[in-house]
Enzyme design. Structure first.
Site, PDB file in Angstrom:
ATOM      1  NE  ARG A 101      -2.760   0.186   3.471  1.00  0.00           N
ATOM      2  CZ  ARG A 101      -3.673   0.648   4.318  1.00  0.00           C
ATOM      3  NH1 ARG A 101      -4.958   0.477   4.050  1.00  0.00           N
ATOM      4  NH2 ARG A 101      -3.341   1.256   5.417  1.00  0.00           N
ATOM      5  CB  THR A 105      -2.914   6.866  -2.517  1.00  0.00           C
ATOM      6  OG1 THR A 105      -2.085   5.706  -2.745  1.00  0.00           O
ATOM      7  CG2 THR A 105      -2.269   8.092  -3.128  1.00  0.00           C
ATOM      8  CG  ASP A 196       2.460  -1.599   9.083  1.00  0.00           C
ATOM      9  OD1 ASP A 196       2.807  -2.782   8.898  1.00  0.00           O
ATOM     10  OD2 ASP A 196       2.437  -0.757   8.184  1.00  0.00           O
ATOM     11  CG  ASP A 199       5.996  -1.440   9.988  1.00  0.00           C
ATOM     12  OD1 ASP A 199       6.597  -1.941   9.012  1.00  0.00           O
ATOM     13  OD2 ASP A 199       5.615  -0.256  10.021  1.00  0.00           O
TER      14      ASP A 199
HETATM   15  C1  PRP Z   1      -1.007  -4.318   4.655  1.00  0.00           C
HETATM   16  C2  PRP Z   1      -1.699  -5.632   4.903  1.00  0.00           C
HETATM   17  C3  PRP Z   1      -2.529  -5.806   3.667  1.00  0.00           C
HETATM   18  C4  PRP Z   1      -2.901  -4.385   3.320  1.00  0.00           C
HETATM   19  C5  PRP Z   1      -4.314  -4.154   3.720  1.00  0.00           C
HETATM   20  O1  PRP Z   1       0.087  -4.538   3.827  1.00  0.00           O
HETATM   21  O2  PRP Z   1      -0.834  -6.705   5.119  1.00  0.00           O
HETATM   22  O3  PRP Z   1      -1.833  -6.410   2.598  1.00  0.00           O
HETATM   23  O4  PRP Z   1      -2.022  -3.534   4.070  1.00  0.00           O
HETATM   24  O5  PRP Z   1      -4.742  -2.902   3.325  1.00  0.00           O
HETATM   25  P1  PRP Z   1      -5.872  -2.673   2.227  1.00  0.00           P
HETATM   26  O6  PRP Z   1      -6.995  -3.610   2.557  1.00  0.00           O
HETATM   27  O7  PRP Z   1      -6.250  -1.235   2.438  1.00  0.00           O
HETATM   28  O8  PRP Z   1      -5.294  -2.915   0.876  1.00  0.00           O
HETATM   29  P2  PRP Z   1       1.083  -3.374   3.342  1.00  0.00           P
HETATM   30  O9  PRP Z   1       0.649  -2.866   2.008  1.00  0.00           O
HETATM   31  O10 PRP Z   1       1.255  -2.359   4.420  1.00  0.00           O
HETATM   32  O11 PRP Z   1       2.421  -4.152   3.073  1.00  0.00           O
HETATM   33  P3  PRP Z   1       3.307  -5.086   4.030  1.00  0.00           P
HETATM   34  O12 PRP Z   1       2.540  -6.364   4.216  1.00  0.00           O
HETATM   35  O13 PRP Z   1       4.554  -5.262   3.237  1.00  0.00           O
HETATM   36  O14 PRP Z   1       3.543  -4.369   5.340  1.00  0.00           O
HETATM   37  N1  URA Z   2      -2.439  -2.614   7.056  1.00  0.00           N
HETATM   38  C1  URA Z   2      -2.051  -2.853   8.339  1.00  0.00           C
HETATM   39  O1  URA Z   2      -1.004  -3.493   8.567  1.00  0.00           O
HETATM   40  N2  URA Z   2      -2.830  -2.399   9.328  1.00  0.00           N
HETATM   41  C2  URA Z   2      -3.970  -1.709   9.129  1.00  0.00           C
HETATM   42  O2  URA Z   2      -4.651  -1.309  10.096  1.00  0.00           O
HETATM   43  C3  URA Z   2      -4.353  -1.458   7.797  1.00  0.00           C
HETATM   44  C4  URA Z   2      -3.576  -1.930   6.783  1.00  0.00           C
END
Ligand code: PRP
Ligand code: URA
Length: 204
Positions: A101, A105, A196, A199
């Site tokens: 993400r 945005t 997150d 993280d």
């Molecule tokens: C997080 C999570 C999902 C996404 C959800 O990943 O693991 O994949 O956000 O958000 P959405 O429903 O609004 O699309 P992120 O993109 O932060 O990547 P990461 O897993 O590498 O931390």
């Molecule tokens: N991705 C995350 O890891 N946490 C949230 O709350 C939303 C998106």
């Protein structure tokens, strides 16, 4: 098509995950345990077939799994949910969809894809957080384009907005989650949520 896990151990583990004081090592352990419960919940309708064996005392017709499985984590946080599936279903195929993400945005960008053959398999897309639903919708699109016909989405925390987004585009895809939370905040994070996930899983 929304299934919310209903098990006291699930509630206990989720509270541990949500706690801001839970450090990455414990976070990974709770994620693994909750993943086992969700893997069982998401596969309770798997087809089985007759299989004849000899017990030590007589012939017996039992049941064995009749449909192969594939688990596809949405990178990176989804990786934390793969091992529970591998532990329970050692023959499972594993594929990967990389989505990230944008911090401003909240729109997900695709950066990686590696999938096994998916036709005929129960495909379990795993991602702990279903927030706007953008990542899940994109991932399901990718799985359909790769030949999947039987897809389930397995997450740990879902928002009402995310569930609605997936149901609007992919109404036949069941969603399994440990919790349906209240709402998204202005930064598209889930409330109460757990922050997150990636993280916290990886200590970044
Ligand atoms: C997080 C999570 C999902 C996404 C959800 O990943 O693991 O994949 O956000 O958000 P959405 O429903 O609004 O699309 P992120 O993109 O932060 O990547 P990461 O897993 O590498 O931390
Ligand atoms: N991705 C995350 O890891 N946490 C949230 O709350 C939303 C998106």
């Amino acid at each position: 098509m929304l299934h919310v896990l209903n098990h006291p151990l699930g509630a206990h583990l989720l509270t541990r995950l949500r706690d801001r004081d839970t450090q990455p090592a414990a976070f990974r352990a709770f994620c693994h345990q909750l993943g086992l419960l969700l893997a069982l919940d998401a596969t309770r309708d798997l087809p089985t077939r007759d299989h004849v064996i000899e017990t030590p005392v007589e012939k017996h017709t039992g049941r064995i799994l009749a449909q192969p499985l594939a688990v596809v984590p949405i990178l990176r946080a989804g990786l934390g949910m793969v091992q529970p599936f591998v532990d329970l279903f050692p023959d499972v195929s594993v594929g990967y969809v990389g989505l990230e993400r944008d911090h401003v945005t909240a729109v997900a960008r695709s950066y990686y894809q590696k999938l096994p053959p998916l036709a005929g398999k129960r495909v379990l897309a795993v991602d702990p957080m279903l927030a706007t639903g953008g990542s899940a919708v994109q991932a399901i699109d990718v799985l359909l384009a790769a030949g999947a016909t039987d897809i389930s989405l397995v997450c740990i925390v879902a928002s009402p907005e995310g569930v609605r987004a997936v149901e609007a585009v992919h109404p036949t895809v069941p969603i399994f989650t440990a919790a349906l939370d209240r709402e998204l905040n202005t930064k598209k994070y889930i409330l109460p949520g757990l922050g997150d996930f990636g993280d916290r899983l990886y200590g970044t």
